[in-house]
Design an enzyme around this catalytic site. Structure first.
Site, PDB file in Angstrom:
ATOM      1  N   HIS A   1       0.840  -1.203   0.000  1.00 45.06           N
ATOM      2  CA  HIS A   1       0.000   0.000   0.000  1.00 45.06           C
ATOM      3  C   HIS A   1       0.872   1.249   0.000  1.00 45.06           C
ATOM      4  O   HIS A   1       0.365   2.359   0.148  1.00 45.06           O
ATOM      5  CB  HIS A   1      -0.884   0.047   1.246  1.00 45.06           C
ATOM      6  CG  HIS A   1      -1.954  -0.995   1.306  1.00 45.06           C
ATOM      7  ND1 HIS A   1      -2.622  -1.439   0.191  1.00 45.06           N
ATOM      8  CD2 HIS A   1      -2.492  -1.672   2.357  1.00 45.06           C
ATOM      9  CE1 HIS A   1      -3.519  -2.349   0.563  1.00 45.06           C
ATOM     10  NE2 HIS A   1      -3.453  -2.503   1.864  1.00 45.06           N
TER      11      HIS A   1
ATOM     12  N   MET B   1     -14.342 -16.787  -2.225  1.00 46.15           N
ATOM     13  CA  MET B   1     -13.199 -16.337  -1.424  1.00 46.15           C
ATOM     14  C   MET B   1     -13.603 -16.101   0.024  1.00 46.15           C
ATOM     15  O   MET B   1     -12.871 -16.408   0.952  1.00 46.15           O
ATOM     16  CB  MET B   1     -12.567 -15.076  -2.032  1.00 46.15           C
ATOM     17  CG  MET B   1     -11.741 -15.381  -3.272  1.00 46.15           C
ATOM     18  SD  MET B   1     -10.817 -13.946  -3.908  1.00 46.15           S
ATOM     19  CE  MET B   1      -9.496 -13.800  -2.706  1.00 46.15           C
TER      20      MET B   1
HETATM   21  P1  A3P Z   1     -16.155  -3.978   0.529  1.00 49.46           P
HETATM   22  O1  A3P Z   1     -15.768  -3.519   1.901  1.00 49.46           O
HETATM   23  O2  A3P Z   1     -16.785  -2.900  -0.287  1.00 49.46           O
HETATM   24  O3  A3P Z   1     -16.969  -5.220   0.541  1.00 49.46           O
HETATM   25  P2  A3P Z   1      -8.667  -4.916   0.031  1.00 49.46           P
HETATM   26  O4  A3P Z   1      -8.425  -6.359  -0.215  1.00 49.46           O
HETATM   27  O5  A3P Z   1      -7.848  -4.034  -0.837  1.00 49.46           O
HETATM   28  O6  A3P Z   1      -8.559  -4.599   1.471  1.00 49.46           O
HETATM   29  O7  A3P Z   1     -10.157  -4.612  -0.445  1.00 49.46           O
HETATM   30  C1  A3P Z   1     -11.258  -5.135   0.250  1.00 49.46           C
HETATM   31  C2  A3P Z   1     -12.524  -4.912  -0.552  1.00 49.46           C
HETATM   32  O8  A3P Z   1     -12.537  -5.821  -1.670  1.00 49.46           O
HETATM   33  C3  A3P Z   1     -13.766  -5.205   0.265  1.00 49.46           C
HETATM   34  O9  A3P Z   1     -14.783  -4.347  -0.264  1.00 49.46           O
HETATM   35  C4  A3P Z   1     -13.994  -6.660  -0.084  1.00 49.46           C
HETATM   36  O10 A3P Z   1     -15.287  -7.133   0.186  1.00 49.46           O
HETATM   37  C5  A3P Z   1     -13.694  -6.644  -1.573  1.00 49.46           C
HETATM   38  N1  A3P Z   1     -13.400  -7.998  -2.099  1.00 49.46           N
HETATM   39  C6  A3P Z   1     -12.602  -8.936  -1.560  1.00 49.46           C
HETATM   40  N2  A3P Z   1     -12.610 -10.041  -2.307  1.00 49.46           N
HETATM   41  C7  A3P Z   1     -13.436  -9.814  -3.346  1.00 49.46           C
HETATM   42  C8  A3P Z   1     -13.868 -10.609  -4.456  1.00 49.46           C
HETATM   43  N3  A3P Z   1     -13.446 -11.860  -4.625  1.00 49.46           N
HETATM   44  N4  A3P Z   1     -14.723 -10.028  -5.340  1.00 49.46           N
HETATM   45  C9  A3P Z   1     -15.149  -8.765  -5.168  1.00 49.46           C
HETATM   46  N5  A3P Z   1     -14.788  -7.980  -4.134  1.00 49.46           N
HETATM   47  C10 A3P Z   1     -13.933  -8.489  -3.231  1.00 49.46           C
END
Ligand code: A3P
Length: 294
Positions: A101, A238
């Protein structure tokens, strides 16, 4: 301690260590097979790491995953204590998949490029990013500590006001945030060995975008394999998988919440949404980025 740390004016939230970032910058070995997935928090990092993993290894755990229940701690260049790199060196990797990040100036892109490694950068619309961020950090103990509390108001509207003013010390300079970070990374958009992905496009057309990722990392998939990766990396799959295996080692960090486009409509005020629109124009107006909000 849980106070903010700073490198060159960029502020790190607790858990992310300037010392580890520095070791990553100066010392880690980068090879041409390595892949760096760079993102701002809550834009789809875990998803893209999962896709790359499925493409490369299917359901097989890597050495890293076999030996560590703290995968999160290892993947991110700047997360956790420096000594993790002593362990890292002892593991065998067919290929290293890093995440970060960090803002662009704190990543040694010269070395990644010179050594032929690949960069994947993911962007997501800043309204859903903000909402995802709020729900994510709510679970962290530090946000309730004396120092941090004022920066993380419990009230929803206040929370977004503070966040959008750039006052939560999240990988950016004071009063800056996600959009400035995109801007810094976006200068690599057309570089060799760089793939920019859009969260919403992945949601809308997973087959197309996942094939793009596979091509980019040099793996050709049969239709059946592609379908399999799409299915294994859907939000539902996932999330389910993470509930089976993920140890609760990140203070209740929730990486799978809703996984949708447009949840911001349930959370941001009109004024906050318009503020984001103005900032996008101001900060990214001279790029070709057009966020997808629904
Ligand atoms: P939301 O909080 O809007 O649901 P990061 O991994 O960068 O921390 O991002 C997390 C965000 O990606 C979360 O968003 C999470 O739910 C979403 N996310 C994780 N896996 C995902 C998947 N397989 N498909 C779509 N969104 C996903």
């Amino acid at each position: 301690g849980a106070l903010p740390k700073e490198v060159d004016g960029y502020l790190f939230p607790p858990g992310f260590e300037p010392d580890s970032a520095k070791v990553a910058y100066d010392q880690i070995e980068i090879n041409e097979d390595d892949i760096l997935i760079a993102t701002y928090p809550k834009t789809g990092t875990t998803w893209v790491v999962g896709i790359v993993h499925q493409i490369l290894y299917g359901d097989n755990p890597t050495d890293l995953e076999k030996y560590s229940t703290l995968q999160f701690f290892f993947h991110y260049l700047e997360f956790g204590a420096v000594c993790k790199y002593d362990v890292w060196k002892k593991l065998s990797f067919p290929r290293q998949v890093f995440a970060t990040h960090l803002p662009e100036p704190l990543v040694n892109m010269k070395k990644f490029k010179a050594n032929g490694a690949k960069l994947i950068y993911v962007i997501r619309n800043p309204k859903d990013q903000a909402v995802s961020w709020r729900h994510f950090v709510k679970n962290f103990a530090y946000t309730k500590s004396e120092f941090w509390k004022p920066f993380f108001p419990e009230d929803e509207k206040e929370f977004y006001d503070v966040y959008l003013a750039g006052n939560q010390h999240a990988f950016a300079k004071k009063r800056k945030g996600y959009l400035e970070c995109i801007k810094e990374w976006y200068k690599h958009k057309n570089d060799e060995n760089v793939l920019f992905l859009v969260y919403e496009e992945m949601k809308k057309n997973p087959h197309i975008e996942i094939k793009k990722i596979a091509d980019f990392i040099g793996k050709s998939l049969t239709d059946e394999q592609l379908n399999n990766v799409v299915e294994k990396t859907s939000f539902a799959s996932m999330k389910k998988e993470s509930e089976k295996t993920a140890p609760d080692n990140n203070e209740g960090a929730q990486f799978f919440r809703k996984g949708q486009i447009g949840d911001w409509k349930n959370h941001l005020t009109v004024a906050q949404s318009e503020l984001i629109d103005r900032k996008v124009k101001e900060i990214l107006g001279d790029t070709d980025i057009e966020f997808i909000y629904e």
